[in-house]
Structures are given as structure tokens and as C-alpha cells.
Write a protein that holds these residues in place. Structure first.
Motif, PDB file in Angstrom:
ATOM      1  N   TYR A  12      -2.635  10.033  -3.686  1.00  0.00           N
ATOM      2  CA  TYR A  12      -3.107   8.970  -2.795  1.00  0.00           C
ATOM      3  C   TYR A  12      -3.534   7.715  -3.553  1.00  0.00           C
ATOM      4  N   ILE A  13      -3.531   7.785  -4.873  1.00  0.00           N
ATOM      5  CA  ILE A  13      -3.912   6.613  -5.658  1.00  0.00           C
ATOM      6  C   ILE A  13      -2.848   5.526  -5.491  1.00  0.00           C
ATOM      7  N   GLY A  14      -3.259   4.341  -5.183  1.00  0.00           N
ATOM      8  CA  GLY A  14      -2.330   3.231  -4.981  1.00  0.00           C
ATOM      9  C   GLY A  14      -2.768   2.271  -3.895  1.00  0.00           C
ATOM     10  N   PHE A  15      -3.585   2.777  -2.932  1.00  0.00           N
ATOM     11  CA  PHE A  15      -4.024   1.879  -1.859  1.00  0.00           C
ATOM     12  C   PHE A  15      -4.937   0.779  -2.386  1.00  0.00           C
ATOM     13  N   ASP A  16      -5.552   1.004  -3.573  1.00  0.00           N
ATOM     14  CA  ASP A  16      -6.407  -0.025  -4.141  1.00  0.00           C
ATOM     15  C   ASP A  16      -5.615  -1.248  -4.579  1.00  0.00           C
ATOM     16  N   SER A  17      -4.285  -1.114  -4.703  1.00  0.00           N
ATOM     17  CA  SER A  17      -3.454  -2.281  -5.016  1.00  0.00           C
ATOM     18  C   SER A  17      -3.542  -3.340  -3.925  1.00  0.00           C
ATOM     19  N   VAL A  18      -3.765  -2.897  -2.694  1.00  0.00           N
ATOM     20  CA  VAL A  18      -3.902  -3.838  -1.580  1.00  0.00           C
ATOM     21  C   VAL A  18      -5.115  -4.736  -1.810  1.00  0.00           C
ATOM     22  N   ALA A  19      -6.228  -4.145  -2.264  1.00  0.00           N
ATOM     23  CA  ALA A  19      -7.446  -4.926  -2.482  1.00  0.00           C
ATOM     24  C   ALA A  19      -7.259  -5.967  -3.581  1.00  0.00           C
ATOM     25  N   SER A  20      -6.424  -5.668  -4.568  1.00  0.00           N
ATOM     26  CA  SER A  20      -6.225  -6.622  -5.664  1.00  0.00           C
ATOM     27  C   SER A  20      -5.479  -7.872  -5.205  1.00  0.00           C
ATOM     28  N   GLY A  49       0.803  -1.219   0.000  1.00  0.00           N
ATOM     29  CA  GLY A  49       0.000   0.000   0.000  1.00  0.00           C
ATOM     30  C   GLY A  49       0.832   1.263   0.000  1.00  0.00           C
ATOM     31  N   VAL A  50       1.791   1.358   0.923  1.00  0.00           N
ATOM     32  CA  VAL A  50       2.629   2.560   1.006  1.00  0.00           C
ATOM     33  C   VAL A  50       3.528   2.659  -0.217  1.00  0.00           C
TER      34      VAL A  50
END
Length: 650
Positions: free
Chosen positions: A274-282, A72-73
Motif C-alpha cells: 500500500y506504500i505509494g499513496f503518499d506520492s499524492v501529498a508530495s 496514487g493508484v
């Protein structure tokens, strides 16, 4: 009372995969079958069901909470923060830069709350594509998946092209890289090739093929270096600020030189940081404890990024007045103005680490999206093949890396960077809509394989009073078929009529129309607020209509009860999004406003890509979909059918 078996003429009133009987299609129903294809929805965890029956399709359960924080980070904090602070402070926010990052962080948190609930409830690969397929339908899910493919490919190429200039600065300047890695212009063509970018993409691709745990460990190390560089900026910068009296804040213009409007405009700009935290959901399918770790990973990743952004902003604005910031290298220049030139090398190292981590974050999710779409039959099964040793979609990873490497080598994709935002914002919007659908009108039908059709027709349906009482709140006539038309109403719920109480049927209709009203209202408000060249009367009228629709939908959704079926839909025990329906509706409004403001050029380029996606769906995905021949049954009957047919519905 003995069990009663329905005659074939009654129990085989079947609709298969939203496709009507062939004779009816010839009689005029064919045009509706295509529309029904677009709204057919898959079963919760249908991909997991396949994975359990075919072990080589199962992704490795290897990730824990620290791995998700690293993803995420690392995916969120790119090199943009090393440049963005100067541009936004000079042009929009001034000393109020930290407030711009705070407002943008709160706005991103609205989407994060929605992702946290859906990822813990539906922990399978595919992220927004997977959630949309379950809650909205196949057509929207396809467009989301197709847009995410574009987002991750162009995002990875853009990041890779940005690494070589920063890498050259570490070694002494633009021409310090070896000739084989340096940028060259092809004679006679206006093309600048970047071998270093392509090589870095292939290195990252090879690392991702080794295994998700190994690649995430490497990303964690790179992210840690980047975070330590940012901590150095915060600590050393704070020391210099206290030494010089925070000169950047001692200005006659005050904290808001461009007003509150300027601060909000800055928030819209830094939102994309802030775009990028959605990678965690994938990565949900590869998490050992998704109900606990996914919401924590998404939430804490976003919180850490927001805190780091704000603290860096506070320090840099305190070191140098906002109007004197270098728009290209604001942090390095700020330290150089205080006699610390060597800090430029450390900050450049942090930028390189941030870009490398963001590159891994761009390439890592895309093979999972491709795999999820291939599992559902919308793409060739080539993309769903997993390596038996590493349990990673190696073929999809190599394909993804090769495409990104070719783009990074030949094209300056900076002009296409806006297309990355389209995929992200559309995904954020659909995830928020999925939360509303899940709470108020969750799917009331379950798709089953067409191979079970004959078994289902012969299922003895128990019509005794005892069996009827087992279906709490339902009323089933003796002629109710086990299978129903997609457009038919589900088993009607009988409720007490004392006072103003909606039946289940009417409540679902009210909720569905209210969700549609809020979406239309959000779009009208966003479009009118962005059309500054329109006459004032037209803009205000459009905003008024949109506001009324939005207010009507919000009031209705706040007054009616949420569907009881939401408690048993998907996995229970995970995170629950608060303040529904207000929070998802605000999320939709913010994302739609940002989408409308991306510009006509960006939308024209995205439209070409989406049109190609429509053609692929029409000629391949629609025909090969795993739901093409599915048999839909009501959720009330599904457990009994599963018992008698021996088919697992989990």
C-alpha cells in the motif's frame, strides 16, 4: 489613549533564529544554540510565499482529482501484487489472504487520514518533510527529507531492475531482448549490468521533464492498462471459480490454516503493497484545489487499491489451493492450471505496466522533496530552480533520474529494498505525530526575516483597552516585548478558575508531555513485542511500562481540550482527521512495530546513510538554513507586526 512606542531597550529583546547573543554564546550558551537549531520551525506556507514573490519558483497549478488518482493508484500498485499473493498465501494467510489485505489496508488508512489533513492544511511541496518542519522542527524534518531521498532513489532503481526480466518474457524468454538491452556480467567482476533498466529510467526522466500534466497523463494511461489486466484476472478468474466450485476454499484446514497469528503476519507483509499513496501529498503545490482534491485523491486511491488487492486474492485462492501456489508466478500458474496458458502473456504485460507506473511514481516526488529542502536553504539552490516554460524542477529531475539510472545499471539493489521501507514508515510516524502537535500544541511563534528587525523594534504597540480586547483571551503587560525568547512562554491566557480548568500554559505542557509519553510507550511495546529471544519476564515488564505510558498519554489527551489555534493554523476548509488522539496514536504504534521488525541489517545500512545526512546538515544545512537569522515573534503579535512592517505573513 495614544499609541505607545517601546524604547529600544525593551522592544529589542530579540532572539534571532534560536541563536542567542554572541556574548552569551561565549559565556556558555553556545552548546544550546545547536540544540535550538534542531527545533526551530518554519512558517506555514513559507515556500508559497517565496513562490509568489519570485514567479519562476512557482510550480504549475495543473493537477486535478483524476490526475491525483492516476498518481496514487499508479504509485501504489506495483508488480508485487502479481507475486506477493502466492508467497503470503503459502507461508502465512492461506485462504484468509483477502483478510490480510483488508487489515493492511485499514492500517494504511490510518496514515492516509493523517496525510489527508496535513496536505490540505499545508498544500506545499515536500510532503512529510514539509509537515515535520512546520510542526516538529528542522532536525527531524532534515532526517525525514534525507530518508525520503534514499527511499525514492533506491525504490526507482529496484523497480527499474524488475522491468527487464518481465519485458523479456513478453518477447519469448530471458534471452529474447536485443543484445544492447540484455543483462551482461562484467568479466572478472561480480557485477551484472542492466542497460534496459537504465534506458527506461532515462525515458521516464525525460517524460517527467516535459511537464507535470503531460507526465501524469502518461502515467494515467499506463495505470489504466494495469487496472484492466487486474479486472480481467478478477472476471475471468471468478468465472473459472464458479465453474470449478471454488476449490481453493474446500479444504479440511479451513480458512485459517496458520491461525489468526498467521493472518496478522501476512498483513504485516502485504502492508508494504500500500506504500505509494503518499506520492499524492508530495504533489500538493501543483493541485488546483488542494483542500478538496488532495483528501479525495489520497482516500480513493487507497480504497481502489485495497478493493483490487482483495478481489484478486479472493479469486486466486479460489482457483488453486494455497499450498499449491507458485511463489514466483502465482496468477499465471493459476490460469495455466485451468488450461489458459495465453493469460500468462496478458498478466506479464500487466506486471510490466505496473512496474513502469511505479517507476514514474518513484521518480516524480523526489525532485519536489529536493526543491522544498533547497527552498529552505538546507540544500543548494540548484535544486530549487524551475524551468520557466514547464514550471518543473528540471535540474532536480535530471539529477534524480541520473542517480537512479546509474544504480539500476550497475547494482542489484534488491538487498537494499528494505531501506525503502524505513523512509516510508518513519515519514508515516512523523506525520501522525505532527497531527497530534497541530491539534494540541500548535506552534505559537512566527519566524520573520532578520531584515525586519529594525522595523519590528519601531512598531508602535497599542496598549489601549480596545487593543487588548482585540487579542481575545490574552493579557499583555506594558513591558511585554514584541519579540520573545524561543523558550519563553507565550502570552498567558486568562481563564475562569471555577472548577478544574487548565490555563493555556498548563494545558500545552500537559499535552506536550502526553504526546511524548505515547511515543515512548509505543516504542517500548513495539520493541518488547518483537524481541522474541528475550526472557518472558523482561518482555512483559517492558510491555507493561509501555502500555501504562501509552494509556496515560491517551487518557490525558482525550480529557483536555484541543488548542483553539488549530482552526487558524494553515489553510482552513480542508479535511479533518477523525478520532484524534486515538487514530494518530494507533498509526504510530503500527508504524513503529513495522520499523522495529525490519531487521538489524537494514538498520545498519540506513544508519550509514543517516550519518552522512547528519554531516551534510552540520556542515551545510545548518549554516545556510533560511531560519538561521530569523526573528521569532509570538503569533498574537504577528498580524500587527505584519501590518506595520508591510510584510505578508500568508
Amino acid at each position: 489613549m495614544s499609541p505607545r512606542k517601546y524604547p529600544p531597550s525593551v522592544s529589542c529583546i530579540i532572539t534571532m533564529g534560536f541563536m542567542v547573543d554572541t556574548q552569551k554564546e561565549e559565556g556558555g550558551e553556545h552548546q544550546w544554540s545547536c540544540i535550538r537549531n534542531l527545533v526551530r520551525r518554519k512558517q506555514v506556507d513559507s515556500s508559497n510565499g517565496k513562490a509568489q514573490s519570485h514567479h519562476h519558483h512557482q510550480l504549475a497549478k495543473a493537477l486535478t482529482f483524476p490526475h491525483l488518482i492516476a498518481i496514487g493508484v499508479g504509485s501504489t500498485i506495483g508488480a508485487g501484487v502479481y507475486i506477493l499473493v502466492g508467497t503470503v498465501a503459502r507461508e502465512h494467510s492461506g485462504p484468509a489472504l483477502a483478510f490480510s489485505f483488508l487489515i493492511a489496508g485499514v492500517s494504511a488508512a490510518l496514515s492516509a487520514f493523517c496525510y489527508a489533513e496535513l496536505s490540505s492544511r499545508f498544500p506545499s511541496a515536500g510532503s512529510a518533510y514539509h509537515y515535520s518542519y512546520i510542526c516538529i522542527g528542522e532536525g527531524v524534518a532534515w532526517l525525514i527529507g534525507w530518508a525520503l531521498i534514499l527511499e525514492y532513489t533506491i525504490g526507482g532503481s529496484t523497480v527499474a531492475r524488475g522491468i527487464s526480466p518481465n519485458l523479456a518474457m513478453i518477447f519469448g524468454g530471458e534471452d529474447s531482448l536485443p543484445a544492447i538491452l540484455a543483462r551482461h556480467q562484467i568479466p572478472g567482476l561480480d557485477i551484472v549490468v542492466d542497460p534496459c533498466a537504465a534506458v527506461l529510467v532515462f525515458i521516464v526522466t525525460g517524460l517527467l521533464c516535459l511537464g507535470v500534466k503531460e507526465s501524469t497523463f502518461a502515467q494515467g494511461i499506463i495505470t489504466t492498462v494495469n487496472v484492466f489486466v487486474m479486472i480481467f484476472v478478477i472476471v475471468a478468474g471468478s468465472y473459472l471459480c464458479f465453474k470449478t466450485g471454488w476449490a481453493g476454499y474446500q479444504l479440511p484446514t479451513g480458512y485459517f490454516p496458520y491461525g489468526v497469528d498467521g493472518m496478522l503476519a501476512g498483513s504485516a507483509t502485504v502492508f508494504f503493497a500500500y506504500i505509494g499513496f503518499d506520492s499524492v501529498a508530495s504533489m500538493a503545490e501543483e493541485v488546483k484545489n488542494p483542500q478538496r482534491d488532495l483528501p479525495l485523491g489520497i482516500g480513493l486511491s487507497l480504497l481502489l487499491c485495497c478493493l483490487l488487492y482483495m478481489m484478486v486474492s479472493v479469486v486466486i485462492v479460489g482457483l488453486v489451493p494455497y499450498y499449491a501456489m507458485d511463489p514466483d508466478t502465482p496468477i499465471s500458474s493459476a490460469f495455466a492450471s485451468h488450461g489458459i496458458q495465453w493469460a500468462a502473456y496478458l498478466i506479464t504485460l500487466g506486471a510490466v505496466m505496473a512496474l513502469c507506473s511505479a517507476l514514474m511514481g518513484s521518480i516524480l516526488p523526489q525532485p519536489r522533496i529536493l526543491m522544498a529542502m533547497a527552498r529552505d536553504g538546507l540544500l543548494p539552490s540548484f535544486f530549487s530552480d524551475l524551468n520557466q516554460r514547464t514550471q518543473v524542477p528540471v535540474k532536480g529531475t535530471i539529477t534524480t533520474g541520473s542517480c537512479a539510472a546509474v544504480l539500476a545499471f550497475f547494482m542489484d539493489v534488491s538487498q537494499l529494498a528494505g531501506m525503502v521501507s524505513v523512509g516510508t514508515l518513519v515519514a508515516f510516524t512523523m506525520v501522525a505525530i505532527s497531527v497530534l502537535i497541530l491539534r494540541y500544541v500548535p506552534p505559537d511563534e512566527v519566524p520573520l526575516p532578520s531584515s525586519l528587525q529594525e522595523r519590528i523594534c519601531s512598531v508602535p504597540f497599542l496598549c489601549s483597552e480596545e487593543n487588548l480586547s482585540s487579542h481575545v483571551g490574552t493579557s499583555i503587560s506594558s513591558k511585554q516585548p514584541l519579540l520573545c525568547e524561543p523558550g519563553d512562554l507565550t502570552v498567558e491566557k486568562k481563564e475562569a478558575r471555577s472548577g478544574w480548568v487548565l490555563s493555556k500554559e498548563k494545558r500545552r505542557k500537559f499535552a506536550g508531555w502526553s504526546i511524548m509519553c505515547t511515543c515512548i510507550g509505543n516504542f517500548l511495546i513495539s520493541y518488547a513485542a518483537s524481541s522474541l529471544l528475550w526472557p518472558g519476564l523482561l518482555r512483559y515488564s517492558l510491555c507493561g511500562v509501555g502500555g501504562l505510558l501509552l494509556l496515560f498519554g491517551l487518557i490525558v489527551l482525550s480529557c483536555i481540550d484541543q488548542d483553539d489555534a488549530r482552526h487558524s493554523f494553515g489553510h482552513s476548509g480542508g479535511f479533518i482527521c477523525p478520532l484524534v488522539p486515538l487514530l494518530p496514536i494507533l498509526c504510530i504504534l503500527i508504524n513503529m512495530y513495522l520499523l522495529v521488525n525490519l531487521g538489524a541489517g537494514t538498520w545498519a545500512r540506513v544508519s550509514v546513510w543517516l550519518f552522512i545526512g547528519v554531516l551534510v546538515y552540520i556542515f551545510y544545512g545548518r549554516r545556510h538554513s533560511s531560519l538561521a537569522d530569523a526573528v521569532y515573534v509570538t503569533t498574537a503579535h504577528a498580524p500587527e507586526i505584519g501590518r506595520y512592517s508591510g510584510y505578508s505573513l500568508a
